[in-house]
Write an enzyme that holds these catalytic residues in place. Structure first.
Site, PDB file in Angstrom:
ATOM      1  N   ARG A 405       0.821  -1.215   0.000  1.00 37.87           N
ATOM      2  CA  ARG A 405       0.000   0.000   0.000  1.00 37.87           C
ATOM      3  C   ARG A 405       0.856   1.267   0.000  1.00 37.87           C
ATOM      4  NH1 ARG A 405      -3.806  -0.111   4.861  1.00 37.87           N
ATOM      5  NH2 ARG A 405      -1.931  -0.969   5.817  1.00 37.87           N
ATOM      6  N   ASN A 423      -6.528  -2.336   2.841  1.00 38.60           N
ATOM      7  CA  ASN A 423      -6.500  -3.797   2.991  1.00 38.60           C
ATOM      8  C   ASN A 423      -7.912  -4.324   3.200  1.00 38.60           C
ATOM      9  OD1 ASN A 423      -3.757  -4.126   2.743  1.00 38.60           O
ATOM     10  ND2 ASN A 423      -3.349  -4.107   4.939  1.00 38.60           N
TER      11      ASN A 423
END
Length: 556
Positions: A405, A423
Site C-alpha cells: 500500500r 486492505n
C-alpha cells in the site's frame, strides 16, 4: 422520517463536521467545486475587515477567489453583508427599531436592562396582556427564548431561568403570537428557502415507554448531519411538559398517539424541520424580503417569523444564519443555500459544480492544521479539470504486510492521482484512483499488477467507481469501533502520563531555579563578608589560627 441525503453529498464527506463548521464546509465545497480558489484562515482580519464572531473559531473564516475577484466569508456570511448590519442584527432591540421604521410587521415589545426588576417586567406583561415571550436582547440559536408564557407565575419562572440561571440581564418582553415557527432565507431579494420548525414529538406504538421512543428517535436522527448534533434532551423542561400532560418517562403511549415533549422549537432541543419553500405564500416571502431591505446593506440572511396561516410577524433577523438546516431537513427537499450564495457572489460560475459532485476535501484535517498555529491559512488544492474518471482495482496475491500500500501511494501521488488504498479482510487490497486523464487511470492497472518488491500479485480486477473521491491519495486502515475506543483510551493514558511528566519537569525546574537563586544569594553574602572591613582586620588572626591548626595536626 429523515429526508434523503442530497445527491451532491455523502455521509463520508461531512463526517466529523458539526455546527457552523458544517455551513462553512458546504459553502467552501460549492465554490471549490466550481473551480474557485478556497482558503481557510486562522486570522482572516489580516486580509479583510469582515466582522468575525468568536475568537479564532477555526474553520469558520475563509475566502473564495476567481481570476477577477476575491470574497471573504465568516460562517455563512459574505463580505457583501455590511459589518454595521451584523451589529444591528445581533441586537434584537436595534433590529426592532429598524423594522418599525421600515413598516415591517412585528409584535409590540419592550427592552429591559439590569436596572429593571422582574416586577417591572411583570407589570408591563399585564398591560400588554398575556401570553407573552421573554428573550435575551443579545442572543443566538434561540437560547433563552421562552414562548407562550400565560401568567405571572410562568413569567416569573422564565425570568429566573433567563436572567438568573443563563445570566442574560438584558431581555425583551414581547406579545405572544400563536403561529407556526418558520425561517425564510433571502439572497439578493429572492426568498430561496423556507422551513417550518416544530417542537420535538414522539408517536406511540402501544408497547414502548416515552423514554424509549425518545431514544429511538434520537438514534434515527444520527444519519442527518444537522439533526444528529441536536438530540431531544431529557431535561427539566421535558419532564415538566410530560407532567403537565399527565405523563411520565415510563408512560406507554397508545399506538398512533403523538405528543409534544418540548414547549418550544429551539434549535438546540431536538427540533423537527420541514421544508415549505414551495408552499409558503408569496406575501410571507415578500415580508422576508422587505425585512432585509429595512436593514442597512444586508443582502442575504435568514428571517425568523410566526405564521398563523394568514398573517405573519417577524421575530428576528440572522446575518450569520446556520444554513445547513435547509440542506438537511427532517422532511422535504434539501435546499442548497451554498449554491444560491455562489450564484450571487460568483454568477459566472453558475452550474459548474456539477462537474465534480463526487469530489471533496478533508475539512477536519484543515481545521486541525489551523489549530496547530503553524500557518495562518490553508489553501485547498485545486480540482483537476473535468470530466473526472475513476476506477476501482481489486488486487489479489501476497499483497498485505509487504509494503504494497505504501508503494501504491507513492506511485499514485507521483502520477497526481486521487483516491485511496485499503486492505480487505480476505487478504486482498483495494485501490481506487481518479484523474481527469483517463489514460493515467487505465494504465494504473499495470502499476497495481507490477507491485512492490516483496509483493506477489496474482490478479487485478477493475470496475468503474462512481462514489465519493477525496482530494489527494491516502492509505485507509480497517479500524473497528472497539479498536478506536481502545486506541482513544490508550492515547488519553499517554496524554495523562505526558502531562504528569511535564508537571514533574516544571516542578524540578522550579526547584532547580530556587536552588540556583539560593546559591547565588549565599555567594553574594560571602562576597559581601570578604569585602567587609571586619574580614580584612581579622585576617592575621585567621592566618595564625590556621597555622596552629596545622601544627596540631602534625603533632597528632
Amino acid at each position: 422520517m429523515t429526508s434523503q441525503f442530497p445527491n451532491t453529498l455523502t455521509p463520508k464527506m461531512v463526517e466529523g463536521i458539526k455546527g457552523f463548521n458544517l455551513c462553512t464546509f458546504l459553502i467552501g465545497l460549492e465554490g471549490w467545486r466550481r473551480g474557485l480558489t478556497l482558503k481557510y484562515y486562522s486570522d482572516i482580519n489580516q486580509y479583510s475587515d469582515i466582522h468575525t464572531q468568536g475568537k479564532k473559531l477555526m474553520g469558520r473564516n475563509y475566502s473564495l477567489q476567481s481570476k477577477d475577484k476575491i470574497h471573504y466569508f465568516n460562517q455563512s456570511r459574505g463580505d457583501m453583508v455590511s459589518n454595521e448590519a451584523v451589529r444591528i442584527a445581533q441586537s434584537k432591540q436595534k433590529t426592532k427599531d429598524y423594522l418599525e421604521k421600515g413598516n415591517v410587521n412585528i409584535l409590540p415589545s419592550k427592552e429591559f436592562d439590569k436596572t429593571h426588576s422582574d416586577v417591572d417586567i411583570i407589570k408591563l406583561a399585564r398591560e400588554i396582556g398575556y401570553p407573552v415571550i421573554i428573550k435575551p436582547t443579545y442572543g443566538s440559536l434561540s437560547k433563552g427564548v421562552m414562548l407562550n408564557l400565560k401568567n405571572d407565575s410562568e413569567l416569573t419562572d422564565a425570568l429566573k431561568y433567563v436572567r438568573g440561571q443563563l445570566g442574560y440581564s438584558n431581555v425583551i418582553l414581547e406579545r405572544y403570537f400563536e403561529g407556526a415557527d418558520i425561517r425564510v432565507y433571502v439572497v439578493n431579494n429572492v426568498a430561496v428557502a423556507a422551513l417550518r420548525r416544530e417542537p420535538p414529538k414522539v408517536t406511540g406504538d402501544g408497547e414502548s415507554s416515552i423514554e424509549k421512543l425518545i431514544n429511538e428517535k434520537n438514534e434515527s436522527r444520527k444519519d442527518n448531519p444537522y439533526l444528529a448534533a441536536r438530540p431531544i434532551k431529557i431535561d427539566k423542561e421535558l419532564k415538566d411538559v410530560l407532567r403537565k400532560n399527565n405523563y411520565k418517562l415510563s408512560s406507554i403511549l397508545e399506538n398512533g398517539k403523538t405528543i409534544m415533549v418540548k414547549n418550544k422549537s429551539t434549535l438546540t432541543q431536538g427540533v423537527d424541520l420541514y421544508d415549505i419553500t414551495d408552499t409558503v405564500p408569496e406575501h410571507v416571502k415578500q415580508l422576508a424580503i422587505d425585512t432585509l431591505n429595512a436593514l442597512p446593506n444586508i443582502i442575504h440572511g435568514s428571517i425568523d417569523m410566526l405564521f398563523d396561516g394568514e398573517e405573519a410577524v417577524v421575530l428576528e433577523v440572522n446575518a450569520s444564519a446556520n444554513i445547513s438546516m435547509h440542506m438537511f431537513p427532517t422532511e422535504g427537499q434539501p435546499r442548497s443555500i451554498a449554491s444560491f450564495l455562489m450564484d450571487f457572489y460568483f454568477p459566472e460560475t453558475k452550474g459548474k459544480s456539477s462537474n465534480h459532485t463526487n469530489m471533496y476535501f478533508d475539512f477536519v484535517d484543515i481545521v486541525n492544521t489551523l489549530k496547530q498555529n503553524y500557518t495562518n491559512y490553508v489553501e485547498v488544492k485545486s480540482l483537476p479539470q473535468p470530466p473526472l474518471y475513476a476506477k476501482k482495482y481489486i488486487v489479489t496475491g501476497e499483497v498485505q504486510n509487504v509494503g504494497y500500500r505504501n508503494w501504491i501511494r507513492r506511485q499514485a501521488t507521483k502520477r497526481e492521482l486521487h483516491g485511496y488504498t485499503k486492505n480487505l479482510k480476505n487478504g486482498n487490497v483495494v485501490v481506487v484512483v481518479a484523474s481527469h486523464e483517463k489514460e493515467k487511470v487505465d494504465k494504473f492497472k499495470r502499476v497495481c499488477k507490477k507491485g512492490s518488491k516483496k509483493s506477489k500479485v496474482s490478479d487485478v480486477k477493475s470496475s468503474d467507481w462512481t462514489k465519493e473521491i477525496k482530494m489527494g491519495f491516502e492509505i485507509k486502515d480497517n479500524i473497528t469501533k472497539k479498536k478506536k475506543e481502545v486506541d482513544k483510551k490508550y492515547i488519553n493514558e499517554l496524554l495523562t502520563e505526558l502531562k504528569e511528566t511535564q508537571t514533574k519537569l516544571e516542578n524540578a525546574k522550579k526547584m532547580q531555579e530556587e536552588l540556583r537563586m539560593e546559591r547565588d544569594s549565599y555567594k553574594d553574602k560571602l562576597s559581601s563578608i570578604r569585602n567587609s572591613t571586619s574580614w580584612r582586620v581579622t585576617e592575621p588572626v585567621r592566618v595564625i589560627g590556621g597555622l596552629l591548626k596545622g601544627k596540631t595536626k602534625v603533632k597528632n
